[in-house]
Design an enzyme around this catalytic site. Structure first.
Site, PDB file in Angstrom:
ATOM      1  N   MET A  30       6.877  -4.119   6.631  1.00  0.00           N
ATOM      2  CA  MET A  30       7.239  -5.242   7.505  1.00  0.00           C
ATOM      3  C   MET A  30       8.752  -5.460   7.481  1.00  0.00           C
ATOM      4  O   MET A  30       9.232  -6.538   7.853  1.00  0.00           O
ATOM      5  CB  MET A  30       6.517  -6.513   7.067  1.00  0.00           C
ATOM      6  CG  MET A  30       5.004  -6.375   7.210  1.00  0.00           C
ATOM      7  SD  MET A  30       4.184  -7.933   7.523  1.00  0.00           S
ATOM      8  CE  MET A  30       4.625  -8.840   6.067  1.00  0.00           C
ATOM      9  N   GLY A  31       9.499  -4.446   7.027  1.00  0.00           N
ATOM     10  CA  GLY A  31      10.951  -4.591   7.017  1.00  0.00           C
ATOM     11  C   GLY A  31      11.425  -5.411   5.836  1.00  0.00           C
ATOM     12  O   GLY A  31      10.699  -5.591   4.859  1.00  0.00           O
ATOM     13  N   LEU A  33      13.592  -4.401   3.826  1.00  0.00           N
ATOM     14  CA  LEU A  33      13.300  -3.317   2.881  1.00  0.00           C
ATOM     15  C   LEU A  33      14.029  -3.472   1.551  1.00  0.00           C
ATOM     16  O   LEU A  33      15.146  -3.972   1.495  1.00  0.00           O
ATOM     17  CB  LEU A  33      13.664  -1.970   3.513  1.00  0.00           C
ATOM     18  CG  LEU A  33      12.909  -1.627   4.805  1.00  0.00           C
ATOM     19  CD1 LEU A  33      13.305  -0.234   5.282  1.00  0.00           C
ATOM     20  CD2 LEU A  33      11.403  -1.714   4.623  1.00  0.00           C
ATOM     21  N   HIS A  37       9.817  -0.528  -1.161  1.00  0.00           N
ATOM     22  CA  HIS A  37       9.505   0.195   0.077  1.00  0.00           C
ATOM     23  C   HIS A  37      10.070   1.615   0.024  1.00  0.00           C
ATOM     24  O   HIS A  37       9.433   2.576   0.439  1.00  0.00           O
ATOM     25  CB  HIS A  37      10.129  -0.503   1.291  1.00  0.00           C
ATOM     26  CG  HIS A  37       9.647  -1.898   1.529  1.00  0.00           C
ATOM     27  ND1 HIS A  37      10.455  -2.998   1.362  1.00  0.00           N
ATOM     28  CD2 HIS A  37       8.454  -2.381   1.941  1.00  0.00           C
ATOM     29  CE1 HIS A  37       9.780  -4.092   1.661  1.00  0.00           C
ATOM     30  NE2 HIS A  37       8.566  -3.751   2.023  1.00  0.00           N
ATOM     31  N   GLY A 147       1.746   0.534  -1.533  1.00  0.00           N
ATOM     32  CA  GLY A 147       2.197   0.125  -2.862  1.00  0.00           C
ATOM     33  C   GLY A 147       1.075  -0.521  -3.667  1.00  0.00           C
ATOM     34  O   GLY A 147       0.280  -1.287  -3.131  1.00  0.00           O
ATOM     35  N   GLU A 148       1.061  -0.214  -4.968  1.00  0.00           N
ATOM     36  CA  GLU A 148       0.095  -0.877  -5.852  1.00  0.00           C
ATOM     37  C   GLU A 148       0.414  -2.355  -5.998  1.00  0.00           C
ATOM     38  O   GLU A 148      -0.426  -3.135  -6.431  1.00  0.00           O
ATOM     39  CB  GLU A 148       0.129  -0.223  -7.244  1.00  0.00           C
ATOM     40  CG  GLU A 148      -0.530   1.130  -7.256  1.00  0.00           C
ATOM     41  CD  GLU A 148      -0.618   1.731  -8.651  1.00  0.00           C
ATOM     42  OE1 GLU A 148      -0.085   1.138  -9.610  1.00  0.00           O
ATOM     43  OE2 GLU A 148      -1.211   2.808  -8.765  1.00  0.00           O
ATOM     44  N   LYS A 149       1.627  -2.730  -5.655  1.00  0.00           N
ATOM     45  CA  LYS A 149       2.031  -4.144  -5.708  1.00  0.00           C
ATOM     46  C   LYS A 149       1.019  -5.018  -4.953  1.00  0.00           C
ATOM     47  O   LYS A 149       0.641  -6.087  -5.401  1.00  0.00           O
ATOM     48  CB  LYS A 149       3.434  -4.258  -5.109  1.00  0.00           C
ATOM     49  CG  LYS A 149       3.781  -5.526  -4.434  1.00  0.00           C
ATOM     50  CD  LYS A 149       4.354  -6.513  -5.404  1.00  0.00           C
ATOM     51  CE  LYS A 149       4.908  -7.764  -4.766  1.00  0.00           C
ATOM     52  NZ  LYS A 149       4.363  -8.177  -3.530  1.00  0.00           N
ATOM     53  N   ASP A 150       0.601  -4.540  -3.770  1.00  0.00           N
ATOM     54  CA  ASP A 150      -0.398  -5.267  -2.976  1.00  0.00           C
ATOM     55  C   ASP A 150      -1.750  -4.603  -3.242  1.00  0.00           C
ATOM     56  O   ASP A 150      -2.282  -3.879  -2.392  1.00  0.00           O
ATOM     57  CB  ASP A 150      -0.014  -5.221  -1.498  1.00  0.00           C
ATOM     58  CG  ASP A 150       1.320  -5.895  -1.259  1.00  0.00           C
ATOM     59  OD1 ASP A 150       1.342  -7.115  -1.082  1.00  0.00           O
ATOM     60  OD2 ASP A 150       2.365  -5.202  -1.306  1.00  0.00           O
ATOM     61  N   SER A 186       9.814  -8.797  -0.561  1.00  0.00           N
ATOM     62  CA  SER A 186      10.708  -9.390   0.443  1.00  0.00           C
ATOM     63  C   SER A 186      10.745 -10.907   0.268  1.00  0.00           C
ATOM     64  O   SER A 186      11.741 -11.552   0.583  1.00  0.00           O
ATOM     65  CB  SER A 186      10.223  -9.048   1.846  1.00  0.00           C
ATOM     66  OG  SER A 186      10.029  -7.653   1.957  1.00  0.00           O
TER      67      SER A 186
END
Ligand code: AMP
Length: 279
Positions: A30-31, A33, A37, A147-150, A186
């Site tokens: 979603m930018g 960055l 990302h 990403g594993e973050k989410d 972000s």
């Protein structure tokens, strides 16, 4: 790096490499960055012949009271970063083209989307899965990098790809963190003053809980209760959830075993932060 906006242009630039049997790695963003990302873009660069990164703030995944309007946007900076991470194509679709008038499709995985973040963001994952499914079918990449973050998004998207039988590999990339452990996001830009320090307590406390769960695998409820207390004491304004779940079904587990995921969402001021760690 080529910058494309329409799906017609995108299909055109991908036609030749596709015909030549080249692999296409896709990184949806979603930018706004950051290095998180860019780790996805670099992983795609290592593994695929052609790397496409998209920048699109997906309106479908924001609730009515969320930050769609104010979500950070900086196209020039994002394009420069994509180029530096050696993406071949930056795709900046418009909402009008992805969701033309009359668009009514919903792709949803209710049993995985209603839990954890889905409880406080009831329409979020259907927004993610609807947009990503449309985009994955349009682009037809070899692999998509998430990403594993989410973590919940990753699990939900793996289910979508599996259940639709899409010939796309979902590749997970580990969470990139600040030196003090805070997962890059972000939304970290919203953290003001002391909130930034409080936010870092999430990583510290999750790490401590993982150590305890390894030592006392049967004491899940007690460890989680202690974790909630520790987060509150660290100044976190609200613990949306702190759970130990199965890494595929997202169902809570009563005993910690290898591969389980400790997942959390907290509020610091008005900023909602998520993080997770594997046992
Ligand atoms: P977003 O722009 O927030 O939609 O994120 C786009 C992709 O980047 C998703 O697959 C995220 O999971 C991934 N991502 C975001 N932050 C991080 C991070 N700190 N480390 C690794 N991947 C991340």
């Amino acid at each position: 790096m080529i910058v494309v906006r329409t799906t017609a242009e995108l299909r055109k630039v991908l036609a030749e490499p596709r015909d030549q049997g080249k692999s296409i790695g896709y990184v949806p963003t979603m930018g706004a960055l950051h290095e998180g990302h860019l780790a996805l873009v670099r992983e795609a660069r290592k593994r695929d012949d052609v790397v496409v990164a998209s920048i699109f703030v997906n309106p479908l995944q924001f609730g009515p009271d969320e930050d769609f309007e104010t979500y950070p946007r900086d196209e020039d900076r994002d394009l420069a970063l994509c180029e530096k991470a050696e993406a071949d194509i930056a795709w900046l679709p418009t909402a009008e083209e992805l969701f033309p008038p009359g668009f009514g499709l919903i792709v949803a995985v209710p049993h995985l989307s209603g839990v954890l973040c889905g409880k406080s963001r009831p329409t979020h994952f259907a927004g993610v899965t609807t947009e990503m499914t449309r985009v994955l079918i349009l682009l037809a990449p070899t692999a998509v990098y998430l990403g594993e973050k989410d973590f919940q998004q990753l699990v939900v998207m793996k289910a979508v790809v599996r259940d639709l039988g899409l010939p796309i590999e979902v590749r997970a990339v580990p969470t990139v963190r600040e030196p003090d452990g805070l997962a890059l996001s972000s939304r970290n830009a919203y953290l003001a003053g002391a909130e930034r320090q409080t936010a870092a307590s999430l990583f510290r406390i999750l790490s401590q809980l993982i150590t305890r769960l390894r030592a006392e695998s049967g004491a899940v409820a007690a460890v989680l209760a202690e974790g909630r207390r520790a987060l509150t004491e660290a100044g976190v304004d609200r613990v949306d959830y702190l759970e130990l779940v199965d890494s595929e079904t997202l169902e809570p587990v009563g005993e910690a075993t290898c591969g389980n995921r400790l997942v959390a969402a907290i509020r610091v001021g008005s900023t909602r932060l998520i993080d997770n760690m594997e046992v």
